[in-house]
Write a protein that holds these residues in place. Structure first.
Motif, PDB file in Angstrom:
ATOM      1  N   ILE A 284      -4.397  -4.406   7.287  1.00 48.93           N
ATOM      2  CA  ILE A 284      -3.755  -5.204   8.333  1.00 48.93           C
ATOM      3  C   ILE A 284      -4.585  -6.445   8.628  1.00 48.93           C
ATOM      4  O   ILE A 284      -4.056  -7.564   8.746  1.00 48.93           O
ATOM      5  N   ARG A 285      -5.893  -6.281   8.721  1.00 44.23           N
ATOM      6  CA  ARG A 285      -6.763  -7.437   8.978  1.00 44.23           C
ATOM      7  C   ARG A 285      -6.732  -8.412   7.808  1.00 44.23           C
ATOM      8  O   ARG A 285      -6.739  -9.636   7.996  1.00 44.23           O
ATOM      9  N   THR A 286      -6.701  -7.866   6.597  1.00 43.46           N
ATOM     10  CA  THR A 286      -6.714  -8.712   5.405  1.00 43.46           C
ATOM     11  C   THR A 286      -5.484  -9.602   5.336  1.00 43.46           C
ATOM     12  O   THR A 286      -5.580 -10.814   5.138  1.00 43.46           O
ATOM     13  N   VAL A 287      -4.302  -9.021   5.496  1.00 45.75           N
ATOM     14  CA  VAL A 287      -3.087  -9.841   5.394  1.00 45.75           C
ATOM     15  C   VAL A 287      -2.944 -10.760   6.609  1.00 45.75           C
ATOM     16  O   VAL A 287      -2.405 -11.863   6.498  1.00 45.75           O
ATOM     17  N   ALA A 288      -3.444 -10.341   7.771  1.00 43.13           N
ATOM     18  CA  ALA A 288      -3.403 -11.215   8.947  1.00 43.13           C
ATOM     19  C   ALA A 288      -4.224 -12.481   8.711  1.00 43.13           C
ATOM     20  O   ALA A 288      -3.905 -13.551   9.223  1.00 43.13           O
ATOM     21  N   ALA A 289      -5.274 -12.357   7.893  1.00 47.22           N
ATOM     22  CA  ALA A 289      -6.143 -13.497   7.583  1.00 47.22           C
ATOM     23  C   ALA A 289      -5.600 -14.351   6.444  1.00 47.22           C
ATOM     24  O   ALA A 289      -6.224 -15.324   6.041  1.00 47.22           O
ATOM     25  N   GLY A 290      -4.431 -13.985   5.902  1.00 48.30           N
ATOM     26  CA  GLY A 290      -3.823 -14.793   4.855  1.00 48.30           C
ATOM     27  C   GLY A 290      -4.184 -14.385   3.442  1.00 48.30           C
ATOM     28  O   GLY A 290      -3.882 -15.098   2.489  1.00 48.30           O
ATOM     29  N   GLU A 291      -4.828 -13.230   3.290  1.00 50.07           N
ATOM     30  CA  GLU A 291      -5.186 -12.739   1.964  1.00 50.07           C
ATOM     31  C   GLU A 291      -4.091 -11.812   1.442  1.00 50.07           C
ATOM     32  O   GLU A 291      -3.327 -11.243   2.202  1.00 50.07           O
ATOM     33  N   ALA A 292      -4.034 -11.683   0.120  1.00 46.40           N
ATOM     34  CA  ALA A 292      -3.106 -10.729  -0.487  1.00 46.40           C
ATOM     35  C   ALA A 292      -3.820  -9.402  -0.676  1.00 46.40           C
ATOM     36  O   ALA A 292      -5.034  -9.352  -0.872  1.00 46.40           O
ATOM     37  N   LEU A 293      -3.054  -8.308  -0.640  1.00 43.07           N
ATOM     38  CA  LEU A 293      -3.660  -7.005  -0.829  1.00 43.07           C
ATOM     39  C   LEU A 293      -2.667  -6.086  -1.514  1.00 43.07           C
ATOM     40  O   LEU A 293      -1.530  -5.938  -1.058  1.00 43.07           O
ATOM     41  N   LEU A 294      -3.103  -5.481  -2.624  1.00 38.84           N
ATOM     42  CA  LEU A 294      -2.277  -4.519  -3.343  1.00 38.84           C
ATOM     43  C   LEU A 294      -3.082  -3.252  -3.582  1.00 38.84           C
ATOM     44  O   LEU A 294      -4.299  -3.304  -3.755  1.00 38.84           O
ATOM     45  N   ALA A 295      -2.403  -2.117  -3.590  1.00 45.00           N
ATOM     46  CA  ALA A 295      -3.066  -0.877  -3.974  1.00 45.00           C
ATOM     47  C   ALA A 295      -3.667  -1.069  -5.361  1.00 45.00           C
ATOM     48  O   ALA A 295      -3.026  -1.642  -6.248  1.00 45.00           O
ATOM     49  N   PRO A 296      -4.909  -0.628  -5.603  1.00 47.69           N
ATOM     50  CA  PRO A 296      -5.561  -0.874  -6.893  1.00 47.69           C
ATOM     51  C   PRO A 296      -4.737  -0.434  -8.101  1.00 47.69           C
ATOM     52  O   PRO A 296      -4.669  -1.149  -9.108  1.00 47.69           O
ATOM     53  N   THR A 297      -4.082   0.718  -8.021  1.00 49.96           N
ATOM     54  CA  THR A 297      -3.289   1.172  -9.168  1.00 49.96           C
ATOM     55  C   THR A 297      -2.115   0.239  -9.414  1.00 49.96           C
ATOM     56  O   THR A 297      -1.726  -0.017 -10.550  1.00 49.96           O
ATOM     57  N   VAL A 298      -1.550  -0.306  -8.349  1.00 50.77           N
ATOM     58  CA  VAL A 298      -0.436  -1.237  -8.480  1.00 50.77           C
ATOM     59  C   VAL A 298      -0.905  -2.525  -9.131  1.00 50.77           C
ATOM     60  O   VAL A 298      -0.258  -3.060 -10.031  1.00 50.77           O
ATOM     61  N   THR A 299      -2.048  -3.047  -8.710  1.00 48.28           N
ATOM     62  CA  THR A 299      -2.575  -4.287  -9.284  1.00 48.28           C
ATOM     63  C   THR A 299      -2.795  -4.142 -10.779  1.00 48.28           C
ATOM     64  O   THR A 299      -2.413  -5.014 -11.565  1.00 48.28           O
ATOM     65  N   ARG A 300      -3.402  -3.051 -11.189  1.00 46.07           N
ATOM     66  CA  ARG A 300      -3.677  -2.855 -12.617  1.00 46.07           C
ATOM     67  C   ARG A 300      -2.388  -2.816 -13.420  1.00 46.07           C
ATOM     68  O   ARG A 300      -2.290  -3.394 -14.503  1.00 46.07           O
TER      69      ARG A 300
ATOM     70  N   LEU B  56       0.839  -1.197   0.000  1.00 43.89           N
ATOM     71  CA  LEU B  56       0.000   0.000   0.000  1.00 43.89           C
ATOM     72  C   LEU B  56       0.874   1.247   0.000  1.00 43.89           C
ATOM     73  O   LEU B  56       2.017   1.221   0.444  1.00 43.89           O
ATOM     74  N   LEU B  57       0.289   2.339  -0.476  1.00 44.65           N
ATOM     75  CA  LEU B  57       0.980   3.618  -0.461  1.00 44.65           C
ATOM     76  C   LEU B  57       0.613   4.383   0.812  1.00 44.65           C
ATOM     77  O   LEU B  57      -0.466   4.196   1.381  1.00 44.65           O
ATOM     78  N   LYS B  58       1.505   5.277   1.231  1.00 43.62           N
ATOM     79  CA  LYS B  58       1.322   5.981   2.501  1.00 43.62           C
ATOM     80  C   LYS B  58       0.169   6.988   2.489  1.00 43.62           C
ATOM     81  O   LYS B  58      -0.239   7.457   3.555  1.00 43.62           O
ATOM     82  N   ASP B  59      -0.349   7.305   1.311  1.00 42.03           N
ATOM     83  CA  ASP B  59      -1.487   8.227   1.269  1.00 42.03           C
ATOM     84  C   ASP B  59      -2.821   7.491   1.416  1.00 42.03           C
ATOM     85  O   ASP B  59      -3.890   8.069   1.227  1.00 42.03           O
ATOM     86  N   VAL B  60      -2.775   6.217   1.786  1.00 37.56           N
ATOM     87  CA  VAL B  60      -3.988   5.426   1.958  1.00 37.56           C
ATOM     88  C   VAL B  60      -4.815   5.990   3.119  1.00 37.56           C
ATOM     89  O   VAL B  60      -4.257   6.442   4.127  1.00 37.56           O
ATOM     90  N   PRO B  61      -6.154   5.999   3.015  1.00 37.34           N
ATOM     91  CA  PRO B  61      -6.987   6.457   4.130  1.00 37.34           C
ATOM     92  C   PRO B  61      -6.787   5.568   5.352  1.00 37.34           C
ATOM     93  O   PRO B  61      -6.522   4.367   5.220  1.00 37.34           O
ATOM     94  N   PRO B  62      -6.905   6.134   6.559  1.00 35.16           N
ATOM     95  CA  PRO B  62      -6.661   5.362   7.785  1.00 35.16           C
ATOM     96  C   PRO B  62      -7.473   4.073   7.878  1.00 35.16           C
ATOM     97  O   PRO B  62      -6.952   3.031   8.274  1.00 35.16           O
ATOM     98  N   ASP B  63      -8.778   4.133   7.534  1.00 34.95           N
ATOM     99  CA  ASP B  63      -9.584   2.922   7.658  1.00 34.95           C
ATOM    100  C   ASP B  63      -9.133   1.852   6.676  1.00 34.95           C
ATOM    101  O   ASP B  63      -9.222   0.649   6.948  1.00 34.95           O
ATOM    102  N   ARG B  64      -8.602   2.269   5.537  1.00 34.03           N
ATOM    103  CA  ARG B  64      -8.092   1.321   4.552  1.00 34.03           C
ATOM    104  C   ARG B  64      -6.840   0.604   5.075  1.00 34.03           C
ATOM    105  O   ARG B  64      -6.652  -0.594   4.839  1.00 34.03           O
ATOM    106  N   LEU B  65      -6.009   1.330   5.797  1.00 29.45           N
ATOM    107  CA  LEU B  65      -4.824   0.712   6.378  1.00 29.45           C
ATOM    108  C   LEU B  65      -5.212  -0.343   7.403  1.00 29.45           C
ATOM    109  O   LEU B  65      -4.654  -1.450   7.423  1.00 29.45           O
ATOM    110  N   LEU B  66      -6.171  -0.032   8.268  1.00 34.34           N
ATOM    111  CA  LEU B  66      -6.613  -1.000   9.264  1.00 34.34           C
ATOM    112  C   LEU B  66      -7.227  -2.227   8.600  1.00 34.34           C
ATOM    113  O   LEU B  66      -6.988  -3.367   9.013  1.00 34.34           O
ATOM    114  N   ASP B  67      -8.020  -2.000   7.548  1.00 35.37           N
ATOM    115  CA  ASP B  67      -8.591  -3.127   6.799  1.00 35.37           C
ATOM    116  C   ASP B  67      -7.477  -3.973   6.179  1.00 35.37           C
ATOM    117  O   ASP B  67      -7.574  -5.205   6.131  1.00 35.37           O
TER     118      ASP B  67
END
Length: 219
Positions: free
Chosen positions: A119-135, A106-117
């Motif tokens: 952390i929960r996502t990767v803790a659960a074993g899911e992958a997560l990329l900033a949308p622009t990075v994924t594309r 993720l990029l540092k300009d991510v909204p706070p609630d997105r950062l918390l989400d």
């Protein structure tokens, strides 16, 4: 019974940013900061000492950069998941951190609630990329295949597992895979578990890379 909070290590060489993120994370009852690191080497030492669930790591740090730190952290027994949080939105950096074992970027300009989400996502074993990075990642692998890029063998993967892997590679969630392939949630999770074992992937991010390497990112 109340679930145990997700234990987080924060690693960044900017004191103000580090403290800001610490306050944000500690304000959430489901997440707690267990250690703060100012260098990559310190991040590795604290990860081994405190055994967090998630390490949030910057790329540019002294004494060991975020890529090298990620590689060491993810090599620990019962390794924490690593979430990269950085200002450097560069494809080379993304590739390096994911290949080093990071579960998210993720990029540092991510909204706070997105950062918390995240952390929960990767803790659960899911992958997560900033949308622009994924594309961009998908576009690059489709547009510019190179003979030097390693292509992981899918010899042991069944046809149905290959379908699941292709959808994971294209960014679909478990729920979306269920709908596309008309499978139950349990069946999708079973296929993903088999893929992780067969492809030596520690999490969903590594499955995405395996899919890229096997040429499954195209239409």
């Amino acid at each position: 019974m109340t679930a145990e909070p997700i234990r987080v290590l924060l690693a960044d060489d900017e004191p103000m940013f580090l403290e800001t993120v610490r306050l944000l994370v500690d304000a959430d009852a489901g997440v707690e900061v267990v250690a703060l690191a100012r260098t990559g080497r310190q991040a590795c030492e604290l990860a081994e000492r405190h055994r967090p669930d998630v390490a949030v790591v910057d790329v540019r740090m002294p004494d060991l950069d975020g890529v090298a730190a990620t590689r060491r952290i993810t090599a620990l027994p019962n390794a924490p998941k690593v979430l990269i949080l950085t200002t450097f939105d560069l494809d080379g950096v993304v590739h390096e951190t994911l290949r080093a074992g990071a579960s998210g970027f993720l990029l540092k300009d991510v909204p706070p609630d997105r950062l918390l989400d995240a952390i929960r996502t990767v803790a659960a074993g899911e992958a997560l990329l900033a949308p622009t990075v994924t594309r961009r990642l998908i576009a690059e692998f489709i547009r510019a295949p190179t003979p030097n890029r390693p292509r992981r063998s899918l010899d042991r993967v069944t046809p149905r597992e290959r379908e699941v892997l292709a959808l994971i590679t294209r960014g679909l969630s478990n729920a979306e895979i269920e709908q596309v392939l008309h499978l139950s949630r349990h069946t999708v999770k079973t296929h993903i578990g088999h893929l992780m074992a067969k492809l030596a992937a520690r999490d969903r991010a590594q499955l995405v890379i395996a899919g890229y390497e096997a040429g499954l990112a195209g239409p």
